[in-house]
Design a protein around this motif. Structure first.
Motif, mmCIF file in Angstrom:
data_model
loop_
_atom_site.group_PDB
_atom_site.id
_atom_site.type_symbol
_atom_site.label_atom_id
_atom_site.label_comp_id
_atom_site.label_asym_id
_atom_site.label_seq_id
_atom_site.Cartn_x
_atom_site.Cartn_y
_atom_site.Cartn_z
ATOM 1 N N ALA A 1 19.806 -14.462 -42.591
ATOM 2 C CA ALA A 1 18.428 -14.094 -42.901
ATOM 3 C C ALA A 1 17.720 -15.206 -43.644
ATOM 4 C CB ALA A 1 18.412 -12.807 -43.725
ATOM 5 N N LEU A 2 18.447 -15.936 -44.488
ATOM 6 C CA LEU A 2 17.843 -17.012 -45.266
ATOM 7 C C LEU A 2 17.572 -18.249 -44.424
ATOM 8 C CD1 LEU A 2 19.989 -16.700 -48.518
ATOM 9 C CD2 LEU A 2 17.549 -16.175 -48.297
ATOM 10 N N GLN A 3 18.374 -18.497 -43.407
ATOM 11 C CA GLN A 3 18.224 -19.783 -42.690
ATOM 12 C C GLN A 3 16.877 -19.946 -41.972
ATOM 13 O OE1 GLN A 3 21.708 -20.687 -40.337
ATOM 14 N NE2 GLN A 3 23.067 -20.710 -42.113
ATOM 15 N N PRO A 4 16.242 -19.042 -41.282
ATOM 16 C CA PRO A 4 16.783 -17.873 -40.611
ATOM 17 C C PRO A 4 17.306 -18.251 -39.231
ATOM 18 C CG PRO A 4 14.422 -17.922 -40.298
ATOM 19 C CD PRO A 4 14.766 -19.160 -41.084
ATOM 20 N N ASP A 5 18.180 -17.404 -38.671
ATOM 21 C CA ASP A 5 18.767 -17.670 -37.360
ATOM 22 C C ASP A 5 18.903 -16.344 -36.615
ATOM 23 O OD1 ASP A 5 20.210 -18.450 -35.148
ATOM 24 O OD2 ASP A 5 21.493 -19.825 -36.271
ATOM 25 N N ARG A 6 17.934 -16.074 -35.751
ATOM 26 C CA ARG A 6 17.943 -14.804 -35.017
ATOM 27 C C ARG A 6 19.137 -14.697 -34.079
ATOM 28 N NH1 ARG A 6 11.621 -14.844 -33.088
ATOM 29 N NH2 ARG A 6 10.677 -14.764 -35.180
ATOM 30 N N ALA A 7 19.487 -15.810 -33.442
ATOM 31 C CA ALA A 7 20.585 -15.766 -32.480
ATOM 32 C C ALA A 7 21.892 -15.374 -33.154
ATOM 33 C CB ALA A 7 20.723 -17.121 -31.793
ATOM 34 N N ARG B 1 34.922 2.607 -42.997
ATOM 35 C CA ARG B 1 33.892 2.347 -44.005
ATOM 36 C C ARG B 1 33.485 0.881 -44.029
ATOM 37 N NH1 ARG B 1 35.051 1.067 -49.321
ATOM 38 N NH2 ARG B 1 37.200 1.728 -48.912
ATOM 39 N N HIS B 2 34.426 -0.032 -43.898
ATOM 40 C CA HIS B 2 34.109 -1.455 -43.994
ATOM 41 C C HIS B 2 33.217 -1.915 -42.832
ATOM 42 C CE1 HIS B 2 36.780 -2.010 -47.361
ATOM 43 N NE2 HIS B 2 37.788 -1.468 -46.698
ATOM 44 N N SER B 3 33.542 -1.478 -41.627
ATOM 45 C CA SER B 3 32.738 -1.899 -40.481
ATOM 46 C C SER B 3 31.329 -1.313 -40.540
ATOM 47 C CB SER B 3 33.432 -1.492 -39.172
ATOM 48 O OG SER B 3 33.610 -0.093 -39.102
ATOM 49 N N ILE B 4 31.188 -0.090 -41.040
ATOM 50 C CA ILE B 4 29.859 0.525 -41.147
ATOM 51 C C ILE B 4 29.001 -0.213 -42.175
ATOM 52 C CG2 ILE B 4 28.600 2.610 -41.779
ATOM 53 C CD1 ILE B 4 29.973 2.777 -39.077
ATOM 54 N N VAL B 5 29.599 -0.552 -43.318
ATOM 55 C CA VAL B 5 28.860 -1.283 -44.353
ATOM 56 C C VAL B 5 28.426 -2.647 -43.834
ATOM 57 C CG1 VAL B 5 29.070 -2.407 -46.611
ATOM 58 C CG2 VAL B 5 29.942 -0.088 -46.283
ATOM 59 N N ALA B 6 29.332 -3.351 -43.179
ATOM 60 C CA ALA B 6 29.007 -4.671 -42.644
ATOM 61 C C ALA B 6 27.926 -4.582 -41.572
ATOM 62 C CB ALA B 6 30.263 -5.323 -42.071
ATOM 63 N N LEU B 7 28.012 -3.576 -40.708
ATOM 64 C CA LEU B 7 27.009 -3.412 -39.654
ATOM 65 C C LEU B 7 25.639 -3.113 -40.247
ATOM 66 C CD1 LEU B 7 26.122 -3.088 -36.715
ATOM 67 C CD2 LEU B 7 26.917 -0.704 -36.816
ATOM 68 N N THR B 8 25.586 -2.244 -41.235
ATOM 69 C CA THR B 8 24.303 -1.902 -41.854
ATOM 70 C C THR B 8 23.641 -3.134 -42.471
ATOM 71 O OG1 THR B 8 25.144 0.317 -42.352
ATOM 72 C CG2 THR B 8 23.184 -0.414 -43.541
ATOM 73 N N THR B 9 24.417 -3.933 -43.160
ATOM 74 C CA THR B 9 23.874 -5.148 -43.771
ATOM 75 C C THR B 9 23.415 -6.144 -42.706
ATOM 76 O OG1 THR B 9 25.449 -4.852 -45.586
ATOM 77 C CG2 THR B 9 24.331 -6.979 -45.434
ATOM 78 N N SER B 10 24.175 -6.272 -41.626
ATOM 79 C CA SER B 10 23.794 -7.219 -40.570
ATOM 80 C C SER B 10 22.508 -6.793 -39.881
ATOM 81 C CB SER B 10 24.927 -7.337 -39.548
ATOM 82 O OG SER B 10 25.098 -6.128 -38.822
ATOM 83 N N ALA C 1 20.039 -5.218 -41.331
ATOM 84 C CA ALA C 1 18.973 -5.599 -42.263
ATOM 85 C C ALA C 1 18.688 -7.096 -42.189
ATOM 86 C CB ALA C 1 19.368 -5.192 -43.687
ATOM 87 N N GLY C 2 19.745 -7.915 -42.111
ATOM 88 C CA GLY C 2 19.553 -9.362 -41.999
ATOM 89 C C GLY C 2 18.853 -9.739 -40.708
ATOM 90 N N PHE C 3 19.213 -9.094 -39.602
ATOM 91 C CA PHE C 3 18.575 -9.367 -38.319
ATOM 92 C C PHE C 3 17.089 -8.993 -38.360
ATOM 93 C CE2 PHE C 3 17.706 -7.974 -33.843
ATOM 94 C CZ PHE C 3 17.691 -9.250 -33.287
ATOM 95 N N ALA C 4 16.781 -7.887 -39.039
ATOM 96 C CA ALA C 4 15.381 -7.481 -39.160
ATOM 97 C C ALA C 4 14.568 -8.536 -39.903
ATOM 98 C CB ALA C 4 15.288 -6.132 -39.880
ATOM 99 N N VAL C 5 15.161 -9.155 -40.921
ATOM 100 C CA VAL C 5 14.467 -10.214 -41.659
ATOM 101 C C VAL C 5 14.195 -11.409 -40.759
ATOM 102 C CG1 VAL C 5 14.677 -11.861 -43.559
ATOM 103 C CG2 VAL C 5 15.413 -9.493 -43.879
#
Length: 392
Positions: free
Chosen positions: A222-228, A247-256, A258-262
């Motif tokens: 999200a910071l770079q940003p890099d949509r691909a 739980r780990h995969s769900i947390v990681a997916l949710t964060t990703s 959000a990053g993709f939306a940015v």
């Protein structure tokens, strides 16, 4: 581009076609090779060899698949048991990493064919060949030094995440985009090297530490940003969360997500670079042979995932994530101005693809592992030797 290089590549395509064709079609391979040798113009000879390979290769692959299916169902044996061809095929099919190496080498060759036809500078070819050599050496070294396991996976994930965050803050900046670092006079894209390895490794070992590393990587995209690469993260983790709902995969997916939306909100004004981006479309403008070479390259990248999914039920999540990750890279290259993996100029994707093979099992299936252990080291060495001979 030197004429001699075009002639050598044409001969290499003919030899690869001969090696792929089944015995009943060997005469076709010889005919193509003789006809190619008789064409005085090196460019026309290369184009003829590529056109012939694209026409005959689907038949060859279909023939091998039908013969393999017949042997599985007991309706005939295409090769004698214990023969070198059968040993090579079986060794490749039950060694996902070796199959991936073969696909990487084949994809780089197809990329060289495209760039030669498209008139890319000779330096581009040298960079891709050099990246392949470096990545294979790294794969051999890391495969022996760092066997995949939970004892090192968490720490390595954090190290890779820190590298991606450092790129976002201190990398080469172009029009507000910071995705690259300079190494030895070359600009490389760390996300294209590290993120595929991280995602595929995460499918095999999920913990608090690896999840934190993936979350940090999503922030880096999200910071770079890099949509691909952010899209690759979403699709890879989405596939994993669908198969393994923990739980780990769900947390990681949710964060990703959000990053993709940015990345979708932030502008990405970089234009396409010749021989790097938009290759999937521009290759057909150059020549149909170049376009088919690019399409063949894309199929090769996904082949280890397809074979692994079919043959290794115990590790299907890993193969699915591996295939999704590289399909996402191909899809991003088709939809935007992002590097076309392996076939286009740039060593980052070549290194990233090869290193992501580290996260694949060395042997496909528990049965294969048990057989390997029962036979001992000497027999395993024999199979590997036949495999290397066949690849050469």
């Amino acid at each position: 581009m030197s004429a001699g290089l075009r002639r050598v590549l044409a001969d290499l395509v003919c030899r690869a076609l001969q090696a792929t064709l089944p015995p009943s079609q060997h005469s076709w391979g010889w005919a193509v090779r003789c006809e190619t040798a008789g064409i005085p113009d090196d460019t026309k000879a290369l184009l003829f060899a590529l056109d012939s390979a694209c026409g005959l290769m689907p038949r060859a692959v279909a023939s091998h698949l039908l013969r393999h299916f017949a042997s599985l169902t007991g309706e005939g044996a295409p090769f004698c048991e214990g023969s070198v061809p059968m040993t090579i095929i079986e060794a490749m099919m039950r060694r996902p990493r070796a199959l991936g190496i073969a696909c990487a080498v084949g994809a780089v060759i197809l990329g060289l064919a495209y760039m030669i036809i498209a008139g890319a500078p000779a330096r581009y070819l040298g960079v891709n060949v050099g990246a392949l050599a470096i990545s294979l050496a790294m794969l051999a070294l890391l495969g022996r030094t760092f066997p995949l396991g939970r004892q090192w996976m968490g720490g390595m994930t954090i190290v890779m995440a820190v590298a991606l965050l450092a790129t976002a803050f201190m990398g080469i900046e172009v029009e507000g985009i910071s995705r690259w670092v300079r190494l030895g006079g070359f600009a490389i894209q760390p996300s294209l090297i590290l993120l595929p390895v991280m995602i595929v490794a995460f499918s095999q070992g999920r913990s608090v530490l690896t999840t934190a590393g993936v979350v940090a990587s999503a922030s880096a995209m999200a910071l770079q940003p890099d949509r691909a690469m952010a899209g690759m993260l979403v699709l890879g983790l989405g596939t994993l969360a669908t198969i393994c709902r923990d739980r780990h995969s769900i947390v990681a997916l949710t964060t990703s997500i959000a990053g993709f939306a940015v990345t979708l909100i932030r502008p990405d004004p970089l234009p396409a670079v010749p021989h790097v981006e938009q290759v999937l479309y521009s290759s057909f403008d150059v020549h149909v042979g170049a376009g088919l070479a690019v399409l063949g390259d894309s199929v090769l990248l996904l082949f280890p995932a397809i074979v692994g999914w079919r043959r290794d039920a115990d590790n299907r999540a890993t193969y699915a994530v591996f295939g999704t990750v590289w399909f996402a890279a191909i899809l991003a290259a088709a939809l935007g101005n992002y590097p076309t993996p392996i076939v286009g100029y740039g060593g980052s994707a070549i290194i990233g693809y090869t290193l992501s093979l580290l996260a694949l099992p060395k042997l496909a299936g528990v049965g294969a592992i048990a057989i390997s252990r029962d036979r001992g080291e000497a027999t395993g060495t024999l199979s590997d030797r036949h495999l290397l001979v066949g690849m050469a």
